[in-house]
Design an enzyme around this catalytic site. Structure first.
Site, PDB file in Angstrom:
ATOM      1  N   ASP A  65      -5.933   3.296   7.167  1.00  0.00           N
ATOM      2  CA  ASP A  65      -5.590   2.719   8.468  1.00  0.00           C
ATOM      3  C   ASP A  65      -4.249   2.001   8.448  1.00  0.00           C
ATOM      4  O   ASP A  65      -3.711   1.644   7.399  1.00  0.00           O
ATOM      5  CB  ASP A  65      -6.683   1.775   8.946  1.00  0.00           C
ATOM      6  CG  ASP A  65      -6.915   0.593   8.019  1.00  0.00           C
ATOM      7  OD1 ASP A  65      -6.858   0.778   6.789  1.00  0.00           O
ATOM      8  OD2 ASP A  65      -7.159  -0.523   8.525  1.00  0.00           O
ATOM      9  N   GLU A 121      -8.990  -1.459   6.382  1.00  0.00           N
ATOM     10  CA  GLU A 121      -8.492  -2.517   5.496  1.00  0.00           C
ATOM     11  C   GLU A 121      -7.659  -3.538   6.251  1.00  0.00           C
ATOM     12  O   GLU A 121      -7.605  -4.707   5.862  1.00  0.00           O
ATOM     13  CB  GLU A 121      -7.667  -1.896   4.357  1.00  0.00           C
ATOM     14  CG  GLU A 121      -7.284  -2.861   3.248  1.00  0.00           C
ATOM     15  CD  GLU A 121      -5.974  -3.601   3.490  1.00  0.00           C
ATOM     16  OE1 GLU A 121      -5.698  -4.552   2.723  1.00  0.00           O
ATOM     17  OE2 GLU A 121      -5.224  -3.232   4.421  1.00  0.00           O
TER      18      GLU A 121
END
Length: 349
Positions: A65, A121
């Site tokens: 991400d 994350e």
């Protein structure tokens, strides 16, 4: 490994949007590109060897991400530099991981190698998909070393600092701004509290021979009703970073001691610090690099999740921390090549 191939791989994945909670398309792409990859659920992909056998097991870990776009999507390659959302943090590392995963079968590696791709994350610690993955896949916890491909500019960063986010509320009594002596200004109360917090000195902590810095900052301020109203509430968001060796509870207690005399503090989240990992495999990684030395990681990374699960872990990746989360996020192709070559030497030592 050629720079052209690594640059093409990075640009390919930069151009697949994967803002936090929207990583599915990139996870599917990784799954499709790596022949031995498997879907581990919850936008997580595993490839290679993912549990301890007779040889040491080394895992490469990277998050899929990115933070939200800032006019920097899609990406572009220009003058030996890949620009675009996530280029530095941390699709550069993911690109190197993917190329290593494709090449590892033809390398004379003296360790078993696995690859862990995961999501979320960039969100608060409790939202990460890595910790649940470590619970679902016990074989991962048998690894001898995990290399987290966070941006370190091809330096070796050990451990990581803990990260507390908190809300600090100041209360007063509302009133007319023409007669402020009849009110109690919450913004003024907040100003005095923030001024006191600004005077708190940075504290250096030495842990496992490395110096980490404990810091606390006011990061946002929200308050006010109108230009003719003395406000009765002001809310300040506070961030604290604390060193390995300090427990999460002790860090929270210290922050309360600093803030409680001025306003009401509520802890919103606390991501624990990561331990400093040393040993033969870390020494071998140092030897594989060009002048690599251990430095402290003055930021939070998934090293904390891995060491918390009993896995030695270290930070090493091609992205530059300077460009993480910036509008002009970028990484030099030369840095991709250096990272790949260092890790290939490490695997084949």
């Amino acid at each position: 490994m050629t720079g052209d191939r690594l640059a093409a791989r990075l640009l390919e994945i930069v151009d697949i949007a994967s803002e936090s909670r929207d990583e599915a398309a990139l996870a599917a792409h990784v799954l499709e590109q790596l022949p031995d990859a498997r879907d581990a659920g919850d936008t997580c992909v595993l490839a290679g060897v993912t549990e301890r056998r007779e040889r040491p097991l080394v895992l490469f870990a990277g998050h899929l991400d990115t933070v939200p776009a800032q006019g920097n999507f899609p990406g572009r390659l220009e003058d030996g530099v890949v620009h675009g959302l996530g280029a530095a943090d941390m699709k550069a590392g993911v690109a190197v991981m993917m190329e290593l995963a494709l090449a590892v079968g033809s390398l004379d590696a003296s360790v078993d190698v696995g690859f862990v791709f995961f999501g979320r994350e960039e969100l608060p610690f409790g939202d990460s998909s890595l910790t649940p993955l470590l619970e679902r896949e016990p074989g991962l916890r048998s690894a001898d070393l995990a290399i987290v491909m966070e941006p370190t500019d091809n330096e070796l960063h050990a451990g990581c600092v803990g990260n507390i986010n908190a809300t600090w509320t100041f209360r007063g009594v509302a009133g007319h701004s023409a007669r402020p002596w009849l009110a109690d200004n919450a913004i003024h109360r907040a100003g005095r509290g923030i001024a006191a917090l600004a005077e708190v000195e940075v504290v250096d902590h030495v842990f496992a021979g490395l110096t980490f810095r404990e810091v606390v900052s006011a990061v946002t301020v929200h308050g006010g009703v109108a230009r003719n109203v003395v406000p009765d509430e002001c809310v300040v968001e506070v961030n604290m970073r604390y060193a390995p060796g300090t427990s999460a509870a002790d860090a929270e207690a210290k922050l309360h001691a600093l803030c409680d005399p001025h306003g009401e503090l509520v802890i919103d989240g606390n991501a624990p610090s990561g331990l400093v990992s040393t040993g033969p495999l870390v020494d071998r990684l140092v030897a594989a690099g060009d002048g690599l030395t251990l430095a402290p990681k003055q930021a939070w990374t998934p090293v904390a999740e891995l060491t918390g699960a009993g896995v030695d872990a270290i930070n090493f990746g091609p992205g530059r921390p300077l460009y993480a989360h910036r509008r002009d996020e970028q990484v030099e192709v030369e840095a991709l090549v250096k990272s790949y070559n260092t890790l290939e030497r490490f695997l084949c030592a």
